[in-house]
Design an enzyme around this catalytic site. Sequence first.
Site, PDB file in Angstrom:
ATOM      1  N   CYS A 106     -31.223  86.880 -31.110  1.00 29.76           N
ATOM      2  CA  CYS A 106     -31.678  87.209 -32.466  1.00 29.76           C
ATOM      3  C   CYS A 106     -30.686  88.108 -33.203  1.00 29.76           C
ATOM      4  O   CYS A 106     -30.028  88.946 -32.595  1.00 29.76           O
ATOM      5  CB  CYS A 106     -33.007  87.940 -32.412  1.00 29.76           C
ATOM      6  SG  CYS A 106     -34.239  87.076 -31.453  1.00 29.76           S
ATOM      7  N   ARG A 126     -24.431  84.100 -32.766  1.00 27.87           N
ATOM      8  CA  ARG A 126     -25.187  84.631 -31.626  1.00 27.87           C
ATOM      9  C   ARG A 126     -26.133  83.583 -31.043  1.00 27.87           C
ATOM     10  O   ARG A 126     -26.633  83.761 -29.937  1.00 27.87           O
ATOM     11  CB  ARG A 126     -26.002  85.855 -32.081  1.00 27.87           C
ATOM     12  CG  ARG A 126     -25.136  86.981 -32.576  1.00 27.87           C
ATOM     13  CD  ARG A 126     -25.948  87.974 -33.360  1.00 27.87           C
ATOM     14  NE  ARG A 126     -26.810  88.789 -32.513  1.00 27.87           N
ATOM     15  CZ  ARG A 126     -26.477  89.964 -31.998  1.00 27.87           C
ATOM     16  NH1 ARG A 126     -25.293  90.457 -32.230  1.00 27.87           N
ATOM     17  NH2 ARG A 126     -27.319  90.650 -31.260  1.00 27.87           N
ATOM     18  N   TRP A 147     -33.937  83.634 -31.835  1.00 25.42           N
ATOM     19  CA  TRP A 147     -33.689  82.837 -30.630  1.00 25.42           C
ATOM     20  C   TRP A 147     -34.979  82.929 -29.832  1.00 25.42           C
ATOM     21  O   TRP A 147     -35.329  84.007 -29.328  1.00 25.42           O
ATOM     22  CB  TRP A 147     -32.505  83.419 -29.859  1.00 25.42           C
ATOM     23  CG  TRP A 147     -32.075  82.617 -28.690  1.00 25.42           C
ATOM     24  CD1 TRP A 147     -31.358  81.458 -28.705  1.00 25.42           C
ATOM     25  CD2 TRP A 147     -32.320  82.908 -27.314  1.00 25.42           C
ATOM     26  NE1 TRP A 147     -31.145  81.020 -27.422  1.00 25.42           N
ATOM     27  CE2 TRP A 147     -31.725  81.889 -26.551  1.00 25.42           C
ATOM     28  CE3 TRP A 147     -32.986  83.942 -26.646  1.00 25.42           C
ATOM     29  CZ2 TRP A 147     -31.768  81.864 -25.165  1.00 25.42           C
ATOM     30  CZ3 TRP A 147     -33.027  83.912 -25.268  1.00 25.42           C
ATOM     31  CH2 TRP A 147     -32.431  82.882 -24.547  1.00 25.42           C
ATOM     32  N   ASN A 181     -35.464  92.133 -32.529  1.00 24.91           N
ATOM     33  CA  ASN A 181     -34.597  91.520 -31.519  1.00 24.91           C
ATOM     34  C   ASN A 181     -34.986  92.162 -30.186  1.00 24.91           C
ATOM     35  O   ASN A 181     -35.120  93.375 -30.108  1.00 24.91           O
ATOM     36  CB  ASN A 181     -33.131  91.831 -31.877  1.00 24.91           C
ATOM     37  CG  ASN A 181     -32.169  91.382 -30.798  1.00 24.91           C
ATOM     38  OD1 ASN A 181     -32.546  90.686 -29.860  1.00 24.91           O
ATOM     39  ND2 ASN A 181     -30.918  91.777 -30.931  1.00 24.91           N
ATOM     40  N   GLY A 182     -35.188  91.354 -29.158  1.00 25.72           N
ATOM     41  CA  GLY A 182     -35.534  91.916 -27.851  1.00 25.72           C
ATOM     42  C   GLY A 182     -36.898  91.440 -27.392  1.00 25.72           C
ATOM     43  O   GLY A 182     -37.414  90.434 -27.888  1.00 25.72           O
ATOM     44  N   GLU A 227     -16.641  77.858 -13.229  1.00 27.37           N
ATOM     45  CA  GLU A 227     -16.564  78.051 -14.689  1.00 27.37           C
ATOM     46  C   GLU A 227     -16.476  76.692 -15.400  1.00 27.37           C
ATOM     47  O   GLU A 227     -17.111  76.482 -16.434  1.00 27.37           O
ATOM     48  CB  GLU A 227     -15.356  78.948 -15.025  1.00 27.37           C
ATOM     49  CG  GLU A 227     -14.894  78.957 -16.474  1.00 27.37           C
ATOM     50  CD  GLU A 227     -15.940  79.418 -17.475  1.00 27.37           C
ATOM     51  OE1 GLU A 227     -17.013  79.872 -17.072  1.00 27.37           O
ATOM     52  OE2 GLU A 227     -15.672  79.278 -18.685  1.00 27.37           O
ATOM     53  N   LYS A 242     -19.075  75.372 -18.159  1.00 27.58           N
ATOM     54  CA  LYS A 242     -18.632  74.965 -19.506  1.00 27.58           C
ATOM     55  C   LYS A 242     -19.183  73.590 -19.838  1.00 27.58           C
ATOM     56  O   LYS A 242     -19.708  73.355 -20.908  1.00 27.58           O
ATOM     57  CB  LYS A 242     -17.101  74.960 -19.514  1.00 27.58           C
ATOM     58  CG  LYS A 242     -16.434  75.274 -20.793  1.00 27.58           C
ATOM     59  CD  LYS A 242     -16.223  76.748 -21.021  1.00 27.58           C
ATOM     60  CE  LYS A 242     -17.489  77.539 -21.023  1.00 27.58           C
ATOM     61  NZ  LYS A 242     -17.324  78.954 -20.930  1.00 27.58           N
ATOM     62  N   GLU A 261     -23.104  73.567 -20.273  1.00 24.89           N
ATOM     63  CA  GLU A 261     -23.677  74.244 -21.441  1.00 24.89           C
ATOM     64  C   GLU A 261     -23.421  73.504 -22.749  1.00 24.89           C
ATOM     65  O   GLU A 261     -24.258  73.556 -23.642  1.00 24.89           O
ATOM     66  CB  GLU A 261     -23.291  75.731 -21.523  1.00 24.89           C
ATOM     67  CG  GLU A 261     -21.852  76.078 -21.730  1.00 24.89           C
ATOM     68  CD  GLU A 261     -21.633  77.592 -21.813  1.00 24.89           C
ATOM     69  OE1 GLU A 261     -20.517  78.031 -21.589  1.00 24.89           O
ATOM     70  OE2 GLU A 261     -22.584  78.336 -22.121  1.00 24.89           O
ATOM     71  N   HIS A 286     -19.819  70.142   3.826  1.00 31.06           N
ATOM     72  CA  HIS A 286     -20.991  70.862   4.327  1.00 31.06           C
ATOM     73  C   HIS A 286     -22.234  70.559   3.488  1.00 31.06           C
ATOM     74  O   HIS A 286     -23.205  71.310   3.545  1.00 31.06           O
ATOM     75  CB  HIS A 286     -20.701  72.360   4.362  1.00 31.06           C
ATOM     76  CG  HIS A 286     -19.561  72.703   5.270  1.00 31.06           C
ATOM     77  ND1 HIS A 286     -19.674  72.665   6.644  1.00 31.06           N
ATOM     78  CD2 HIS A 286     -18.271  73.020   5.004  1.00 31.06           C
ATOM     79  CE1 HIS A 286     -18.494  72.976   7.192  1.00 31.06           C
ATOM     80  NE2 HIS A 286     -17.635  73.188   6.209  1.00 31.06           N
ATOM     81  N   LYS A 341     -25.285  83.424 -27.962  1.00 29.44           N
ATOM     82  CA  LYS A 341     -23.942  83.956 -27.723  1.00 29.44           C
ATOM     83  C   LYS A 341     -24.013  85.309 -27.033  1.00 29.44           C
ATOM     84  O   LYS A 341     -23.243  85.602 -26.143  1.00 29.44           O
ATOM     85  CB  LYS A 341     -23.204  84.078 -29.062  1.00 29.44           C
ATOM     86  CG  LYS A 341     -21.780  84.597 -28.945  1.00 29.44           C
ATOM     87  CD  LYS A 341     -20.894  83.593 -28.249  1.00 29.44           C
ATOM     88  CE  LYS A 341     -19.470  84.095 -28.049  1.00 29.44           C
ATOM     89  NZ  LYS A 341     -18.786  83.306 -27.002  1.00 29.44           N
TER      90      LYS A 341
HETATM   91  C1  AGP Z   1     -20.189  81.359 -21.570  1.00 32.78           C
HETATM   92  O1  AGP Z   1     -19.740  80.142 -22.005  1.00 32.78           O
HETATM   93  C2  AGP Z   1     -21.564  81.689 -21.780  1.00 32.78           C
HETATM   94  N1  AGP Z   1     -22.133  81.219 -22.943  1.00 32.78           N
HETATM   95  C3  AGP Z   1     -22.144  82.903 -21.092  1.00 32.78           C
HETATM   96  O2  AGP Z   1     -22.140  82.596 -19.732  1.00 32.78           O
HETATM   97  C4  AGP Z   1     -21.481  84.294 -21.311  1.00 32.78           C
HETATM   98  O3  AGP Z   1     -20.214  84.305 -20.735  1.00 32.78           O
HETATM   99  C5  AGP Z   1     -22.395  85.373 -20.705  1.00 32.78           C
HETATM  100  O4  AGP Z   1     -23.630  85.345 -21.355  1.00 32.78           O
HETATM  101  C6  AGP Z   1     -21.785  86.751 -20.759  1.00 32.78           C
HETATM  102  O5  AGP Z   1     -21.608  87.186 -22.072  1.00 32.78           O
HETATM  103  P1  AGP Z   1     -20.743  88.449 -22.400  1.00 32.78           P
HETATM  104  O6  AGP Z   1     -19.344  88.151 -21.981  1.00 32.78           O
HETATM  105  O7  AGP Z   1     -20.870  88.638 -23.870  1.00 32.78           O
HETATM  106  O8  AGP Z   1     -21.297  89.609 -21.620  1.00 32.78           O
END
Ligand code: AGP
Length: 609
Positions: A2, A27, A74, A98-99, A481, A485, A488, A504, A604
């Site tokens: 948010c 965000r 959000w 927010n929260g 990673e 990527k 997501e 395994h 974000k």
């Molecule tokens: C990455 O592509 C993500 N959207 C997510 O994993 C992100 O890296 C994570 O939420 C950490 O965010 P920050 O680096 O702002 O702490």
Amino acid sequence: MCGIIGIAGTQDAAPQLVEALRRLEYRGYDSAGIATLVEGRIERRRSPGKLTQLDRVLQQKPLGGRTGIGHTRWATHGAPTESNAHPHASRRVALVHNGIIENFRELRSALIAKGHHFESETDTEVAVHLVTDLLDQGLAPVEAAREAVRQLTGAYALAMIFAGHEGLVVGARKGSPLAVGYGDVEAYLGSDAFALAPFTHRVAYLDDGDVVVLHGPKVEIFDSAGQPVQRQIRMTTASAGLVDKAGYRHFMAKEIHEQPEVIAHTLAHYLDPSALVVQLREPEVIEVLRHASRLTISACGTAFYAGLIGKYWFERLARLAVEADVASELRYREPVYPAGGVALFISQSGETADTLAALRDAKASGQTTIAVVNVPESSIAREADIVLPTFAGPEIGVASTKAFTCQLSVLAALAIAAGRARGVIEPDREHALVASLLEIPRHIVEFMTQEETVEALGGDLAKARDVLYLGRGVNFPLAMEGALKLKEISYIHAEGYAAGEMKHGPIALIDENVPVIVLAPHDTWFEKTVSNMQETMARGGKVILISDVAGIAAAGEAAYANIPVPAVDPTFAPLLYAVPVQMLAYYMALAKGTDVDQPRNLAKSVTVE
Ligand code: AGP
């Protein structure tokens, strides 16, 4: 996550509120709304979906007023519908949040018993009724807001306006970030300095427990004990211009292409290119690492994978014992922190709730805390003992790309510095390592010429339902990673494994429909990884090999496809190999037609746990 904006203004608030919300879009959100005071009455406009939908609502039903609040939501409690969108309001108060308000169930039951009627499924609405109840009991707006905040538990940032009180905006912060903007004739509240940049660069960040009262341009801040306090006003560097896509189709594409520049910029802060040594402008960190009994690394998501790669570097280059864990686990699993330990936290936003909580816990347990952050004014940057900045610039795409490689750049420089300080690395080795690091931006530029190959492959692989990523050593976290990527932004199921772990278990998944992306520079372990590739291909798996010319030649003709990258020092290969991995995810998502910059369900900056 948010985004909040509040304006105690002198001009039409609605366009300003929407402009600020647009700057908070990055965000992640799924509904939006604004509320203003029109002749003393609260009026609001809300809409599910993106801001363009709210724009449409505002065109049909314009909103006047000079005092107002706005929100991008959000969804946490309740679906992203108009009735759940903020601001929530009664006839007396409108509020954005927010929260998460953790005790909303108890409060709601008590308020329903008193005759309050709830219209949404949100936890936020309870705050509206609580403030209204207190106003009805005769409390003045500021007192009602303060008393309500006292009764709330959880993590939140709030902004509210009150019917009949032109020019008054009250905000509160506990856990979620909230900044105050100081204008000449107006004052503002915002989730970050970036939202406030079109209006002012004079910004103060509230501390946890603070309540702020804007009366037109006048700002009063009270701490958790209700005492008036001053919070340091800083000049922010946030740009007032909207970060644009610079001709790219998506922010993610732009950010992938910015990497040679931002990595070079970040390395320039930490390396001396003439002497080929690490030159830290934060010298205290050297002593801290020289004597560290152990290093604990923690972060979330992509930042955590950067930390895991860092673990390999600190162990290999500095012989420093490292523990790495995701912040959401570290903060609750009662870790044993050694005396003389150092804890390093990594975050692009600097506001990630779990990372911030883990940092606080480590600090309280006597660890010296270091933060690698991209936003210098963020909570994590402000609370860590030592801050090591990344210079990625604003990262707007939800999928982290350039922030990740900038984090790796800082960790690589730091590991070399730690190796020198701990007597593990001799000057010659340091020169060679620094020279290799300095070459990375050039190698990325060179790799970019392969973009069309990756694009074509992305279109071809986008039909896959599952994708596996394999890597060894420093490339194992990069495999994870890569999988993150891809899932997501394309919603394709993907997993990253240590290449040696294939037999395994994961090998059971292999058939001709499962692409297996192998990250394998021609290094000491290359032959072993090729054996894992063979096992995969023998079961019909489609191997896509990302390697240098020597690696591709040594692997032979067997791979389904190759993505050639320049040869680099294998120690720092993840800095280069991250780019094809990001690009492949991008082009697979593009072929599937997903919302690359704002993928479904994602935010974000994750400011709730
Ligand atoms: C990455 O592509 C993500 N959207 C997510 O994993 C992100 O890296 C994570 O939420 C950490 O965010 P920050 O680096 O702002 O702490």
